[in-house]
Write a protein that holds these residues in place. Structure first.
Motif, mmCIF file in Angstrom:
data_model
loop_
_atom_site.group_PDB
_atom_site.id
_atom_site.type_symbol
_atom_site.label_atom_id
_atom_site.label_comp_id
_atom_site.label_asym_id
_atom_site.label_seq_id
_atom_site.Cartn_x
_atom_site.Cartn_y
_atom_site.Cartn_z
ATOM 1 N N PHE A 1 0.844 -1.195 0.000
ATOM 2 C CA PHE A 1 0.000 0.000 0.000
ATOM 3 C C PHE A 1 0.885 1.254 0.000
ATOM 4 O O PHE A 1 1.766 1.398 0.852
ATOM 5 C CB PHE A 1 -0.901 0.002 1.239
ATOM 6 N N PRO A 2 0.670 2.175 -0.947
ATOM 7 C CA PRO A 2 1.443 3.426 -0.950
ATOM 8 C C PRO A 2 0.871 4.383 0.103
ATOM 9 O O PRO A 2 -0.119 5.067 -0.133
ATOM 10 C CB PRO A 2 1.263 3.958 -2.381
ATOM 11 N N TRP A 3 1.489 4.434 1.256
ATOM 12 C CA TRP A 3 0.950 5.182 2.389
ATOM 13 C C TRP A 3 1.009 6.697 2.151
ATOM 14 O O TRP A 3 0.121 7.411 2.610
ATOM 15 C CB TRP A 3 1.701 4.812 3.668
ATOM 16 N N GLN A 4 2.032 7.191 1.500
ATOM 17 C CA GLN A 4 2.138 8.627 1.235
ATOM 18 C C GLN A 4 2.053 8.867 -0.262
ATOM 19 O O GLN A 4 3.046 9.046 -0.938
ATOM 20 C CB GLN A 4 3.444 9.175 1.812
ATOM 21 N N ALA A 5 0.821 8.869 -0.750
ATOM 22 C CA ALA A 5 0.602 9.049 -2.187
ATOM 23 C C ALA A 5 0.457 10.535 -2.490
ATOM 24 O O ALA A 5 -0.314 11.240 -1.847
ATOM 25 C CB ALA A 5 -0.652 8.312 -2.606
ATOM 26 N N THR A 6 1.225 10.985 -3.475
ATOM 27 C CA THR A 6 1.125 12.390 -3.870
ATOM 28 C C THR A 6 0.694 12.523 -5.327
ATOM 29 O O THR A 6 -0.002 13.464 -5.682
ATOM 30 C CB THR A 6 2.477 13.101 -3.682
ATOM 31 N N THR A 7 1.047 11.577 -6.163
ATOM 32 C CA THR A 7 0.678 11.682 -7.572
ATOM 33 C C THR A 7 -0.645 10.967 -7.825
ATOM 34 O O THR A 7 -1.124 10.183 -7.001
ATOM 35 C CB THR A 7 1.766 11.051 -8.466
ATOM 36 N N ASP A 8 -1.211 11.229 -8.993
ATOM 37 C CA ASP A 8 -2.473 10.578 -9.353
ATOM 38 C C ASP A 8 -2.290 9.069 -9.540
ATOM 39 O O ASP A 8 -3.173 8.292 -9.205
ATOM 40 C CB ASP A 8 -3.029 11.196 -10.647
ATOM 41 N N GLU A 9 -1.150 8.668 -10.068
ATOM 42 C CA GLU A 9 -0.894 7.243 -10.255
ATOM 43 C C GLU A 9 -0.805 6.540 -8.900
ATOM 44 O O GLU A 9 -1.356 5.456 -8.712
ATOM 45 C CB GLU A 9 0.405 7.028 -11.034
ATOM 46 N N ALA A 10 -0.145 7.148 -7.944
ATOM 47 C CA ALA A 10 -0.035 6.566 -6.600
ATOM 48 C C ALA A 10 -1.404 6.511 -5.924
ATOM 49 O O ALA A 10 -1.703 5.566 -5.195
ATOM 50 C CB ALA A 10 0.948 7.364 -5.763
ATOM 51 N N LYS A 11 -2.255 7.511 -6.179
ATOM 52 C CA LYS A 11 -3.603 7.483 -5.602
ATOM 53 C C LYS A 11 -4.433 6.365 -6.223
ATOM 54 O O LYS A 11 -5.270 5.762 -5.559
ATOM 55 C CB LYS A 11 -4.270 8.840 -5.788
ATOM 56 N N GLY A 12 -4.192 6.071 -7.505
ATOM 57 C CA GLY A 12 -4.850 4.921 -8.139
ATOM 58 C C GLY A 12 -4.423 3.615 -7.493
ATOM 59 O O GLY A 12 -5.238 2.717 -7.273
ATOM 60 N N TRP A 13 -3.116 3.504 -7.197
ATOM 61 C CA TRP A 13 -2.631 2.307 -6.501
ATOM 62 C C TRP A 13 -3.179 2.243 -5.079
ATOM 63 O O TRP A 13 -3.429 1.162 -4.554
ATOM 64 C CB TRP A 13 -1.103 2.272 -6.481
ATOM 65 N N GLN A 14 -3.358 3.404 -4.466
ATOM 66 C CA GLN A 14 -3.966 3.432 -3.130
ATOM 67 C C GLN A 14 -5.372 2.844 -3.181
ATOM 68 O O GLN A 14 -5.750 2.063 -2.315
ATOM 69 C CB GLN A 14 -4.045 4.878 -2.614
ATOM 70 N N PHE A 15 -6.130 3.233 -4.190
ATOM 71 C CA PHE A 15 -7.481 2.698 -4.336
ATOM 72 C C PHE A 15 -7.446 1.190 -4.559
ATOM 73 O O PHE A 15 -8.203 0.438 -3.943
ATOM 74 C CB PHE A 15 -8.204 3.392 -5.506
ATOM 75 N N PHE A 16 -6.551 0.729 -5.429
ATOM 76 C CA PHE A 16 -6.449 -0.702 -5.735
ATOM 77 C C PHE A 16 -6.086 -1.506 -4.487
ATOM 78 O O PHE A 16 -6.734 -2.504 -4.161
ATOM 79 C CB PHE A 16 -5.414 -0.933 -6.842
ATOM 80 N N PHE A 17 -5.040 -1.075 -3.787
ATOM 81 C CA PHE A 17 -4.618 -1.830 -2.606
ATOM 82 C C PHE A 17 -5.582 -1.640 -1.439
ATOM 83 O O PHE A 17 -5.690 -2.498 -0.564
ATOM 84 C CB PHE A 17 -3.179 -1.494 -2.227
ATOM 85 N N GLY A 18 -6.305 -0.527 -1.420
ATOM 86 C CA GLY A 18 -7.378 -0.366 -0.439
ATOM 87 C C GLY A 18 -8.473 -1.390 -0.677
ATOM 88 O O GLY A 18 -9.020 -1.981 0.268
ATOM 89 N N PHE A 19 -8.793 -1.628 -1.944
ATOM 90 C CA PHE A 19 -9.771 -2.655 -2.304
ATOM 91 C C PHE A 19 -9.268 -4.039 -1.891
ATOM 92 O O PHE A 19 -10.032 -4.857 -1.374
ATOM 93 C CB PHE A 19 -10.050 -2.602 -3.813
ATOM 94 N N ILE A 20 -7.971 -4.297 -2.101
ATOM 95 C CA ILE A 20 -7.368 -5.565 -1.662
ATOM 96 C C ILE A 20 -7.504 -5.713 -0.137
ATOM 97 O O ILE A 20 -7.814 -6.789 0.373
ATOM 98 C CB ILE A 20 -5.877 -5.636 -2.077
#
Length: 168
Positions: free
Chosen positions: A46-65
């Motif tokens: 999980f990308p805990w400190q997301a600043t870019t839009d791509e990292a926020k997309g990964w945050q959503f994906f791993f949040g779903f996981i």
């Protein structure tokens, strides 16, 4: 000298109960493994400190996981608790003036249901007797059923014990 007498009430459908217990146990273990794998994946990726839009997309994906992992853990808990309803029997032990009633899960795990001293017993009888219906209708009396069967086995009968044990 101690007196000891033991009797067991085994489920009439014990084969079906054992099969259902085994199925629920396997399914619950599969959900536990899935939950552990999903939660480990969530925690370490999980990308805990997301600043870019791509990292926020990964945050959503791993949040779903992570949500899937938690729901798998909840499903494991439900199946783990549900399997305790199958393959159940009861043991009744009379040891030197004390009746011990235990619930036995899957033949190897016991849980003490009640420990009743003979001095606390008020009345013992057959449930086909009219006195049982009168006692059952009394709002001060709590009925605790300590058998897995709906009908008594051949050569056996159901009996009740009225005692001062956490109320009547």
């Amino acid at each position: 000298m101690d007196a000891f007498y033991e009797e067991s009430a085994v489920d009439r459908n014990s084969k079906r109960g054992a099969r259902m217990y085994r199925i629920l146990h396997i399914v619950s273990m599969v959900f536990l493994v899935i939950a552990i794998l999903l939660l480990i994946t969530f925690l370490f990726n999980f990308p805990w400190q997301a600043t870019t839009d791509e990292a926020k997309g990964w945050q959503f994906f791993f949040g779903f996981i992570g949500v899937l992992g938690l729901s798998s853990l909840a499903t494991w808990f439900v199946f783990h608790k549900m399997k305790a309803r199958f393959n159940v029997s009861y043991d009744y032990c009379f040891v030197s003036g004390e009746l011990r009633i235990s619930k036995v899960f899957n033949i190897n795990r016991r849980k003490l249901v009640a420990r009743i001293d003979c001095e606390d017993m008020i009345q013992v009888g057959d449930i086909d007797n009219s006195s049982y219906e009168r006692l059952k209708a009394d709002p001060m009396t709590k009925q605790v059923i300590c058998t897995p069967n709906d009908e008594a086995a051949e050569g056996k009968f159901f009996m009740y014990v009225l005692a001062n044990y956490n109320g009547k």
